[in-house]
Design a protein around this motif. Structure first.
Motif, PDB file in Angstrom:
ATOM      1  N   LYS A   1     -14.514 -32.509   3.344  1.00 54.79           N
ATOM      2  CA  LYS A   1     -15.725 -32.593   4.175  1.00 54.79           C
ATOM      3  C   LYS A   1     -15.484 -31.942   5.534  1.00 54.79           C
ATOM      4  O   LYS A   1     -16.320 -31.204   6.042  1.00 54.79           O
TER       5      LYS A   1
ATOM      6  N   SER B   1      -3.310 -41.352   5.092  1.00 51.36           N
ATOM      7  CA  SER B   1      -4.574 -42.028   4.792  1.00 51.36           C
ATOM      8  C   SER B   1      -4.541 -42.683   3.418  1.00 51.36           C
ATOM      9  O   SER B   1      -3.771 -42.276   2.538  1.00 51.36           O
ATOM     10  N   GLY B   2      -5.369 -43.702   3.247  1.00 48.80           N
ATOM     11  CA  GLY B   2      -5.437 -44.401   1.950  1.00 48.80           C
ATOM     12  C   GLY B   2      -4.207 -45.269   1.735  1.00 48.80           C
ATOM     13  O   GLY B   2      -3.581 -45.721   2.692  1.00 48.80           O
ATOM     14  N   GLY B   3      -3.856 -45.480   0.482  1.00 46.20           N
ATOM     15  CA  GLY B   3      -2.686 -46.310   0.172  1.00 46.20           C
ATOM     16  C   GLY B   3      -1.416 -45.615   0.627  1.00 46.20           C
ATOM     17  O   GLY B   3      -1.261 -44.421   0.413  1.00 46.20           O
TER      18      GLY B   3
ATOM     19  N   TYR C   1      -8.196 -41.700   9.098  1.00 49.45           N
ATOM     20  CA  TYR C   1      -9.476 -41.166   9.614  1.00 49.45           C
ATOM     21  C   TYR C   1     -10.098 -42.088  10.661  1.00 49.45           C
ATOM     22  O   TYR C   1     -10.825 -41.632  11.539  1.00 49.45           O
TER      23      TYR C   1
ATOM     24  N   GLN D   1     -17.625 -37.958  10.524  1.00 50.94           N
ATOM     25  CA  GLN D   1     -16.836 -36.717  10.416  1.00 50.94           C
ATOM     26  C   GLN D   1     -17.026 -35.855  11.667  1.00 50.94           C
ATOM     27  O   GLN D   1     -16.074 -35.243  12.161  1.00 50.94           O
TER      28      GLN D   1
ATOM     29  N   GLY E   1      -4.104 -39.704  -0.915  1.00 52.29           N
ATOM     30  CA  GLY E   1      -4.532 -39.537  -2.303  1.00 52.29           C
ATOM     31  C   GLY E   1      -5.833 -38.754  -2.399  1.00 52.29           C
ATOM     32  O   GLY E   1      -6.294 -38.161  -1.413  1.00 52.29           O
ATOM     33  N   ASP E   2      -6.452 -38.778  -3.565  1.00 47.86           N
ATOM     34  CA  ASP E   2      -7.625 -37.928  -3.761  1.00 47.86           C
ATOM     35  C   ASP E   2      -8.819 -38.356  -2.915  1.00 47.86           C
ATOM     36  O   ASP E   2      -9.626 -37.517  -2.512  1.00 47.86           O
ATOM     37  N   GLY E   3      -8.935 -39.647  -2.617  1.00 54.12           N
ATOM     38  CA  GLY E   3      -9.999 -40.098  -1.711  1.00 54.12           C
ATOM     39  C   GLY E   3      -9.846 -39.435  -0.351  1.00 54.12           C
ATOM     40  O   GLY E   3     -10.808 -38.903   0.228  1.00 54.12           O
ATOM     41  N   SER E   4      -8.621 -39.428   0.132  1.00 57.10           N
ATOM     42  CA  SER E   4      -8.341 -38.808   1.433  1.00 57.10           C
ATOM     43  C   SER E   4      -8.652 -37.308   1.401  1.00 57.10           C
ATOM     44  O   SER E   4      -9.113 -36.734   2.392  1.00 57.10           O
TER      45      SER E   4
ATOM     46  N   PHE F   1     -16.048 -43.082   8.239  1.00 61.25           N
ATOM     47  CA  PHE F   1     -15.676 -41.665   8.159  1.00 61.25           C
ATOM     48  C   PHE F   1     -16.390 -40.949   7.010  1.00 61.25           C
ATOM     49  O   PHE F   1     -16.492 -39.728   7.000  1.00 61.25           O
ATOM     50  N   LYS F   2     -16.899 -41.720   6.063  1.00 58.33           N
ATOM     51  CA  LYS F   2     -17.587 -41.092   4.925  1.00 58.33           C
ATOM     52  C   LYS F   2     -18.957 -40.533   5.346  1.00 58.33           C
ATOM     53  O   LYS F   2     -19.585 -39.802   4.594  1.00 58.33           O
TER      54      LYS F   2
ATOM     55  N   ARG G   1     -10.965 -35.920  -0.321  1.00 52.32           N
ATOM     56  CA  ARG G   1     -12.426 -35.728  -0.242  1.00 52.32           C
ATOM     57  C   ARG G   1     -12.868 -35.698   1.207  1.00 52.32           C
ATOM     58  O   ARG G   1     -13.725 -34.909   1.601  1.00 52.32           O
ATOM     59  N   GLY G   2     -12.268 -36.553   2.012  1.00 54.12           N
ATOM     60  CA  GLY G   2     -12.544 -36.527   3.451  1.00 54.12           C
ATOM     61  C   GLY G   2     -12.102 -35.209   4.066  1.00 54.12           C
ATOM     62  O   GLY G   2     -12.824 -34.610   4.876  1.00 54.12           O
TER      63      GLY G   2
ATOM     64  N   ARG H   1      -8.251 -47.395   5.747  1.00 54.83           N
ATOM     65  CA  ARG H   1      -9.416 -46.908   4.999  1.00 54.83           C
ATOM     66  C   ARG H   1     -10.594 -47.014   5.948  1.00 54.83           C
ATOM     67  O   ARG H   1     -10.655 -47.919   6.772  1.00 54.83           O
ATOM     68  N   SER H   2     -11.514 -46.075   5.878  1.00 48.79           N
ATOM     69  CA  SER H   2     -12.631 -46.085   6.809  1.00 48.79           C
ATOM     70  C   SER H   2     -13.925 -45.697   6.111  1.00 48.79           C
ATOM     71  O   SER H   2     -14.064 -44.585   5.606  1.00 48.79           O
TER      72      SER H   2
END
Ligand code: ADP
Length: 319
Positions: free
Chosen positions: A111, A9-11, A41, A82, A102-105, A76-77, A107-108, A72-73
């Protein structure tokens, strides 16, 4: 834990494939079923999920990018997004998920864990910006790509009297610039974590020029600002011809280095171990060459710290 999922996920970052391979093989070694989720996601919510076997990860350890693709989604946030993702996994009987990103992923992943679905994070990003791990998967490969470019610029630089500015990735974290600057023998390194005095940079360039230095190299992290704007200011202030190179996306690609493949293999396998032990909501990492793991909350509470000693050393070596 009988069935687990894995996604990127992410970059993307070089070495993610080696991590996927480790997850799949380690899980099968322990008699688990493994499912690969395509497109991060987004694919998870859409049920874009396929069972993987030993062969699905054959011949990928040496390849950059990610065979599971990344995305990126925004959807999903949301809670609904979710929930949809969890429903899709329940349908297949999946009871744990490994998220490489990464850290954004993370956080998902946190959740999902809070909603009762255990997830483990594997740090994959070229920026090396995740607290709790000395290195992230992809950093070493990216660093070597940058160094190759710096060396090439240096070759042409020796033929002209010029200042060369090389802009590298790193919005909030300057590790790529710092390590590349030190390894590439740069005169100055500009990173977001440390404000550099402009007049000091100019003085250093002028001093070098006066003692007959043929060229100077400055490595700048994108988070500091545009390399082109900085180049204009430098040219005005020093009256020395200045050239700017923005490396861009080549920093994300390429064959992962041996270090990244080894790191990815170790971290991927460790993530499976945590799920087998019924743990969730944690990130795996490496510290002093030992595998470690932390609760996501601990990771989010810290800031990635840059190595001040290395930064100071780079200054001493570029007097
Ligand atoms: P990276 O993982 O490389 O830091 P992003 O920050 O883009 O990349 O995050 C990747 C994806 O993770 C996002 O597109 C989104 O779907 C999910 N994500 C990011 N932040 C959150 C959050 N606070 N809550 C839920 N999901 C999130």
């Amino acid at each position: 834990m009988k069935k687990i999922g894995v996604l990127t996920s992410g970059g993307d970052s070089p070495g993610m494939n080696a991590a996927i391979r480790a997850v799949v093989r380690k899980a099968i070694f322990h008699d688990l079923e493994v499912f690969g989720v395509k497109n991060g996601y987004q694919g998870l919510m859409e049920g874009n999920i396929e069972k993987m076997n030993l062969g699905s990860v054959g011949d990928i350890i040496q390849r950059g990018g990610t065979i599971l693709f990344s995305a990126r989604s925004e959807e999903f946030k949301t809670d609904e997004g979710q929930q949809r993702a969890i429903e899709q996994m329940k349908k297949l009987g999946i009871d744990g998920l490994i998220v490489i990103g990464g850290d954004g992923s993370f956080r998902g992943a946190q959740k999902l864990t809070e909603k009762g679905f255990p997830c483990i994070g594997v740090p994959g990003t070229i920026d090396n910006d995740i607290p709790g791990t000395d290195f992230t998967i992809g950093f070493d490969t990216s660093l070597n790509t940058i160094i190759e470019a710096v060396d090439k610029v240096r070759d042409t630089a020796t033929s002209h009297e010029r200042t060369y500015i090389i802009e590298v990735m790193g919005r909030d974290a300057g590790d790529l610039a710092l390590w590349a600057g030190l390894a590439g023998g740069a005169e100055s390194i500009l990173i977001p974590e440390k404000k550099e005095d402009f007049s000091e940079i100019v003085d250093r360039l002028n001093r070098g020029h006066e003692r007959g230095k043929k060229h100077s190299i400055i490595v700048l992290a994108e988070g500091v600002g545009s390399g082109f704007d900085f180049g204009e200011r430098i040219e005005k202030a020093t009256k020395l011809e200045t050239r700017v190179t923005v490396l861009g996306y080549i920093q994300r690609g390429g064959t992962p280095t041996a270090s990244d493949r080894v790191l990815a293999s170790r971290l991927g396998a460790k993530a499976v171990e945590l799920l087998i032990n019924e743990q969730g909501g944690r990130m795996v990492g490496i510290q002093n060459n030992k595998l470690v793991d932390f609760a996501f909350d601990e990771v989010f509470a810290k800031n990635h710290s840059f190595n001040l000693d290395m930064y100071n050393l780079s200054k001493e070596l570029s007097i």
